[in-house]
Scaffold this motif. Structure first.
Motif, mmCIF file in Angstrom:
data_model
loop_
_atom_site.group_PDB
_atom_site.id
_atom_site.type_symbol
_atom_site.label_atom_id
_atom_site.label_comp_id
_atom_site.label_asym_id
_atom_site.label_seq_id
_atom_site.Cartn_x
_atom_site.Cartn_y
_atom_site.Cartn_z
ATOM 1 N N GLU A 93 28.334 -88.208 -26.041
ATOM 2 C CA GLU A 93 26.999 -87.903 -25.521
ATOM 3 C C GLU A 93 26.318 -89.173 -25.020
ATOM 4 N N THR A 118 30.649 -82.515 -32.906
ATOM 5 C CA THR A 118 30.108 -81.979 -31.658
ATOM 6 C C THR A 118 28.599 -81.761 -31.800
ATOM 7 N N SER A 158 26.829 -79.288 -30.915
ATOM 8 C CA SER A 158 26.490 -77.929 -31.352
ATOM 9 C C SER A 158 26.583 -77.749 -32.865
ATOM 10 N N ASP A 181 29.133 -91.233 -22.211
ATOM 11 C CA ASP A 181 29.217 -90.674 -20.859
ATOM 12 C C ASP A 181 28.029 -91.091 -20.002
ATOM 13 N N ASP A 182 26.874 -91.302 -20.635
ATOM 14 C CA ASP A 182 25.687 -91.727 -19.879
ATOM 15 C C ASP A 182 25.660 -93.234 -19.650
ATOM 16 N N ASN A 227 29.093 -79.095 -26.293
ATOM 17 C CA ASN A 227 30.513 -79.253 -26.620
ATOM 18 C C ASN A 227 30.976 -80.705 -26.622
ATOM 19 N N ARG A 228 30.075 -81.649 -26.374
ATOM 20 C CA ARG A 228 30.442 -83.066 -26.415
ATOM 21 C C ARG A 228 30.270 -83.618 -27.819
ATOM 22 N N LYS A 232 18.680 -81.051 -23.092
ATOM 23 C CA LYS A 232 19.458 -81.961 -22.262
ATOM 24 C C LYS A 232 20.695 -82.499 -22.981
ATOM 25 N N LEU A 233 20.884 -82.128 -24.247
ATOM 26 C CA LEU A 233 22.111 -82.495 -24.959
ATOM 27 C C LEU A 233 23.208 -81.486 -24.624
ATOM 28 N N THR A 234 24.443 -81.960 -24.519
ATOM 29 C CA THR A 234 25.573 -81.095 -24.169
ATOM 30 C C THR A 234 26.288 -80.640 -25.432
#
Length: 643
Positions: A414, A444, A446, A417-418, A408-409, A404-406
Motif C-alpha cells: 500500500e 492485506t 481488507s 506502490d505509491d 487486496n494489497r 482510498k486504501l486498496t
C-alpha cells in the motif's frame, strides 16, 4: 450498595492471555469508565460481565434483583415495527396496568355495584392501590420519557411512524441506545455509545447520563465525554485492571504521577540489581569471596524485581512535515453550494483560510461537512459558487472511510506502490513507526481492524509532506494513546489544517478557529471548542433579547434539540412559572378529591345510591383532571431536567 463485583477474573483465547486476576467494583450511582489500548480486553470484560461471553476462572457477583442492560459496539435494532411501537414494547406492563385501571373504573361506574357496599369498597381499595403503584412506577410519564429520549437521539414526532427497517445503520444504533436508556437498568453497560452521534446529541447524552438513577459502566474513546460523565476510571493494561478516582483528566494526571514514581523505583531497583550481578560475576570464582557471591546470587534469585513501567506496550511515533510552504492565502470559498447529483446539502458557504490556520468544521450530521471537504479536494464538483486555491497549496486528505486504501494489497505494498523509489527497509521503518512490524506488514488491507486501517492512512498522509491537511474524522477508530500521538503530531505541524471531528477534546487541543456549517452558510468563531460553545450561548441570548415575541414563538415550533439548548434559560423560566401554576391547581384538586372521598366513606352515603352515583362521577372528573395536570407537570419536569 454494590451492584457489581469482579474478583480475580482470568480469560484467555487459546495461548493468548487477555485478562489475569482482573478486579472491579461498582456501587449504585457510580459512573465508571473502562479505558485502555485497542485489544487490551475492554470489550471482552464488558461481554463477560453482561453474560455474553464465558471466562476461565474468577467470580462475578451481581445482586439477585439487579437489572443489567448492555449495548455492544455497532448494535442496532432489527424490527418490523415503527419507531414508536418498538419503544412502547418496553412498557407492556404499563399497558396491562392501564387496562386494569380502566376495567375497575367501568366497574365503579356500574350502578349495580352500588348495591353491594363491600364489593364497592373492595373495588375502590383495589383501584387506589393500583393507581398508586401505577404512578410510582412511572405510568403517568413513560410516554413523556419516551418522547424526551427520542428527541435527544434526534428522532422527532413526524418520524415516529417510520418503519425501523427503513432507517440507516447509524439511526438503528441510536434507536438501540434510546431503547436501552428507556429500560433504565440498575447497571447500564455501554460499549462505545458515542459512535454515530453528532455533537448536539453527545451533549444531550452527557446530561442524561449525569442524572441517570443507576450505575454506569462505559467504554469510550471520547475523552471530553468521559470528563463530563465519569467519576471512576479503570485502566485495562497488560492483562490487569487498575482503579483511579476521578474523571478522565484526573486519571491522566494520577497516571503520570504513578508512572514517574514507578520509574524512580524501577531505576533504583535496576541499579541495585546491576551491582549484585556485577559482584556475583566478579567474586563467584574466588575462593575467598565465593560464599558472599553465592549469598548475593540467592538474593538475586529470590527478589521479585519490578518490571519496567513501560512494559511491552509500544506507541506510534510519527510527525507531519512539509516539502514547501504555501502562500499566505490558502483557500477562499465564495457562495459555495455542495451536494451530490445536483442536490445541495449546504449552500452559500463563504470561508477564507490562511496559512497555519487550524480550523474545525462542526455542525449536525447530514449538513454537508464531509461533502464540503470532498469538494475542496476535488473529489466531487461544486454545485454552485467558486473555490480559489492559493499559491503552492498541496493537499493531504484523510478520508474517514479509508476509501482510498486498496483492500487486496498488503500493508507494505500500500505504501511501496505509491513510493516505488524507496527501498523496502525504509518503507518498513515508516510502517514500524505506526506499529506495523514483522509479519504485520504482509497483512492485506481488507483484513485490518478499523484502528489499523487508520494508522495505514496516517502513514500515507505523513509520507505526502503536504502543506495543507484536510482531515475527515481522523480520530475515529484510534485508541486513546494513538489519539494523543496524533494530536501532538498535528500541534507540531507547520502547515494548515481543516478538519471535521466529533471529538471535542481533539478540537480543543488542535483548533484555533471553529466554523459552524449549516444548510445555508457558515459562521466563524475565533477559538477552540469551549470558546465556540460559550460564544454561541452569548449570541443566542442577545438574539432572544432583541427578538419580538412572534419571532421567538415561530422559532420555538421549529427548533431542534440544539436550539432548545440555546434557549434553555428562557425556556426554564417559562417552565418554572407553569410548574408553579400546575402545583397550585393540583393542590386544589387534591383537597377536592379528599373531600369527596371522605364523603364516600360516610356509612350514610352507602344507603343513598343516587348521592353515591353523583359523588362517584364527581370523583372521576376530579381524578381525570388531576391525571391531565399530572401528565403536563411530569412532562415539564422531564423537560426541565433535560435543559
Amino acid at each position: 450498595m454494590i451492584v457489581l463485583q469482579v474478583n480475580q477474573l482470568h480469560k484467555s483465547f487459546g495461548i493468548d492471555e487477555i485478562l489475569s486476576g482482573a478486579k472491579l467494583e461498582i456501587n449504585h450511582r457510580d459512573r465508571v469508565a473502562l479505558v485502555g489500548r485497542n485489544g487490551a480486553g475492554k470489550s471482552t470484560l464488558l461481554k463477560i460481565i453482561a453474560g455474553e461471553m464465558s471466562y476461565d476462572s474468577g467470580d462475578i457477583i451481581i445482586p439477585k434483583d439487579t437489572k443489567v442492560g448492555y449495548m455492544e459496539q455497532h448494535a442496532g435494532i432489527d424490527s418490523d415495527l415503527s419507531i414508536w411501537d418498538e419503544m412502547m414494547t418496553i412498557f407492556e406492563y404499563h399497558h396491562v396496568a392501564e387496562l386494569k385501571l380502566r376495567s375497575l373504573e367501568l366497574q365503579m361506574a356500574d350502578p349495580t355495584v352500588y348495591d353491594d357496599a363491600d364489593s364497592y369498597a373492595r373495588i375502590m381499595s383495589d383501584y387506589d392501590l393500583l393507581q398508586v403503584a401505577f404512578k410510582d412506577s412511572g405510568g403517568y410519564q413513560y410516554e413523556a420519557d419516551t418522547r424526551a429520549v427520542l428527541h435527544g437521539m434526534q428522532f422527532f414526532p413526524e418520524e415516529y411512524d417510520k418503519p425501523i427497517q427503513s432507517l440507516s445503520g447509524g439511526q438503528k444504533t441510536r434507536l438501540a441506545l434510546a431503547k436501552l436508556l428507556l429500560t433504565k437498568p440498575d447497571l447500564l453497560i455501554l460499549d462505545e455509545p458515542t459512535n454515530h452521534l453528532d455533537i448536539d446529541t453527545l451533549s444531550w447524552l452527557e446530561r442524561y447520563l449525569q442524572g441517570y438513577p443507576g450505575a454506569i459502566l462505559i467504554v469510550s474513546h471520547d475523552r471530553y465525554f468521559l470528563d463530563q460523565v465519569v467519576n471512576f476510571v479503570y485502566e485495562v493494561s497488560r492483562h490487569k485492571v487498575k482503579r483511579f478516582v476521578g474523571n478522565y483528566s484526573k486519571y491522566l494526571d494520577e497516571k503520570a504521577k504513578t508512572y514517574e514514581r514507578d520509574m524512580k523505583t524501577f531505576d533504583r531497583q535496576q541499579a541495585e540489581k546491576e551491582k549484585l550481578e556485577d559482584f556475583v560475576q566478579r567474586n563467584l570464582a574466588r575462593a575467598s569471596t565465593t560464599k558472599m557471591a553465592q549469598s548475593r546470587r540467592k538474593v538475586l534469585e529470590k527478589t521479585d524485581w519490578m518490571g519496567s513501567p513501560n512494559g511491552d506496550e509500544k506507541s506510534a511515533n510519527f510527525g507531519f512535515s512539509i516539502d514547501r510552504q504555501s502562500g499566505n492565502d490558502v483557500l477562499k470559498l465564495e457562495e459555495l453550494t455542495v451536494g451530490y447529483s445536483g442536490k445541495p446539502v449546504s449552500k452559500d458557504v463563504d470561508l477564507r483560510i490562511f496559512r497555519e490556520d487550524r480550523i474545525a468544521l462542526v455542525g449536525p450530521n447530514g449538513v454537508g461537512k464531509s461533502t464540503l471537504l470532498k469538494t475542496v479536494v476535488k473529489d466531487i464538483p461544486p454545485i454552485a459558487g467558486s473555490i480559489h486555491y492559493g499559491t503552492n497549496v498541496q493537499f493531504g486528505y484523510y478520508d474517514q472511510q479509508q476509501a482510498k486504501l486498496t483492500g487486496n494489497r498488503s500493508v507494505l505494498k500500500e505504501l511501496w506502490d505509491d513510493w516505488p523509489l524507496m527501498n523496502e527497509k525504509d518503507v518498513r521503518n515508516v510502517l514500524g513507526r505506526f506499529l506495523f512490524s514483522g509479519d504485520d506488514v504482509t497483512k492485506t488491507i481488507s483484513s485490518l481492524s478499523g484502528g489499523e486501517k487508520a494508522r495505514v492512512a496516517l502513514a500515507k498522509l505523513m509520507m505526502l509532506k503536504a502543506n495543507t491537511l484536510i482531515l475527515d474524522e481522523p480520530t475515529n477508530h484510534l485508541d486513546l494513546d494513538s489519539k494523543e500521538v496524533l494530536e501532538n503530531a498535528l500541534i507540531d505541524y507547520p502547515g494548515t489544517i481543516l478538519f471535521v471531528s466529533h471529538d471535542r477534546y481533539f478540537i480543543n487541543r488542535i483548533a484555533t478557529k471553529v466554523i459552524e456549517l449549516s444548510g445555508d452558510g457558515a459562521f466563524e468563531y475565533l477559538g477552540d471548542y469551549d470558546y465556540y460553545v460559550e460564544k454561541k450561548k452569548e449570541l443566542e441570548e442577545i438574539r432572544l433579547e432583541q427578538a419580538g415575541p412572534q419571532e421567538v414563538g415561530a422559532a420555538t415550533t421549529k427548533q431542534s434539540t440544539s436550539t432548545i439548548d440555546k434557549e434553555a434559560k428562557k425556556r426554564e423560566r417559562q417552565i418554572s412559572r407553569r410548574l408553579e401554576e400546575l402545583e397550585a391547581q393540583l393542590q386544589t384538586i387534591e383537597v377536592s378529591i379528599s373531600a369527596v372521598e371522605e364523603k364516600l366513606c360516610d356509612p350514610a352515603i352507602f344507603q343513598d345510591h343516587e348521592q353515591l352515583l353523583i359523588l362517584q362521577k364527581e370523583l372521576e372528573a376530579f381524578k381525570e383532571e388531576q391525571e391531565v395536570l399530572m401528565m403536563e407537570w411530569m412532562e415539564l419536569e422531564e423537560e426541565l431536567e433535560i435543559l
